[in-house]
Design an enzyme around this catalytic site. Structure first.
Site, mmCIF file in Angstrom:
data_model
loop_
_atom_site.group_PDB
_atom_site.id
_atom_site.type_symbol
_atom_site.label_atom_id
_atom_site.label_comp_id
_atom_site.label_asym_id
_atom_site.label_seq_id
_atom_site.Cartn_x
_atom_site.Cartn_y
_atom_site.Cartn_z
ATOM 1 N N ILE A 1 18.302 20.668 11.458
ATOM 2 C CA ILE A 1 19.143 19.687 12.135
ATOM 3 C C ILE A 1 20.110 19.034 11.146
ATOM 4 C CG2 ILE A 1 19.074 17.475 13.385
ATOM 5 C CD1 ILE A 1 16.240 18.361 14.384
ATOM 6 N N CYS A 2 21.351 18.789 11.595
ATOM 7 C CA CYS A 2 22.331 18.003 10.835
ATOM 8 C C CYS A 2 22.730 18.721 9.542
ATOM 9 C CB CYS A 2 21.770 16.603 10.580
ATOM 10 S SG CYS A 2 22.938 15.407 9.914
ATOM 11 N N ILE A 3 22.469 18.135 8.376
ATOM 12 C CA ILE A 3 22.809 18.750 7.088
ATOM 13 C C ILE A 3 21.712 19.703 6.615
ATOM 14 C CG2 ILE A 3 21.811 16.913 5.666
ATOM 15 C CD1 ILE A 3 25.084 18.924 4.972
#
Length: 217
Positions: free
Chosen positions: A135-137
């Site tokens: 998720i995300c970075i």
């Protein structure tokens, strides 16, 4: 009942796990009738960020596992002691801790290296044919874990996408409310707060990711 490993990287968006992303992940796993086990490496954080000012808190140090225990309400284990055989899947929430503590992507970009325990646990899950969600970075770790050609998304940030491709990964642009699936490698990723302007936007992609991971687990 399916049991999902969730690897945390501290507590707080700028130096650890993104709290909303982590809680949304745990909530969705539970809502879908599965269990989770939070875990984190027992290492020092890269640094501590004052989340009010955004500045580095000089002279302060914190432990990733101890800080992550805040998010897990104390129900957490040292990643080094976790047995991949006990879990049906793995999810990495985002937050800069994923790029600062689990690996050093935030410092070294395409020259990043990953924590040995993070790599060995994730690779064991992957080798067993179990799904991994990032998720995300956190998808910036994809080529470090899964090797050349592994596909992921961090949304639409060109600089980050270029670094992922320089490491041998394949980046695919993706809106906040969707996921990217590497069918061959059983990897699922979503941008979350790389693009999200609200907690509801972050939840839209995270819920899809968790649902996909659980379906494949």
């Amino acid at each position: 009942m399916k049991k999902i490993a969730v690897i945390l990287s501290g507590c707080g968006v700028f130096d650890g796990s993104e709290i909303y992303e982590s809680v949304l992940t745990l909530l969705r796993i539970a809502q879908q009738g599965s269990e989770y086990q939070c875990m984190a490496p027992d290492i020092e954080q890269l640094h501590v960020i004052n989340h009010l000012s955004g500045e580095v808190a000089e002279g302060e140090s914190r432990n990733v596992l101890v800080e992550a225990a805040r998010l897990a309400r104390g129900e957490i284990i040292d990643l080094a002691t976790a047995n991949p055989d006990d879990y049906d899947a793995l999810i990495f929430p985002g937050g800069f801790g994923a790029a600062k503590n689990l690996c050093d992507f935030a410092l070294k970009g395409a020259d990043a290296r990953i924590n040995a325990d993070v790599k060995s646990f994730a690779q064991a899950i992957h080798t067993a044919g179990k799904p991994v969600g990032l998720i995300c970075i956190a998808p910036a770790m994809t080529p470090l874990i899964f090797g050349e050609g592994a596909t992921c998304t961090i949304g639409t940030d060109n600089d980050t996408a270029s670094a992922i491709e320089a490491m041998g990964g394949k980046h695919q642009n993706c809106p906040v409310n969707d996921i990217v699936i590497d069918q061959e490698r059983n990897i699922i990723s979503t941008p979350a707060y790389m693009l999200a302007g609200s907690i509801t936007e972050a939840a839209s992609g995270i819920n899809k990711l968790v649902d996909e991971v659980l379906q494949r687990a």
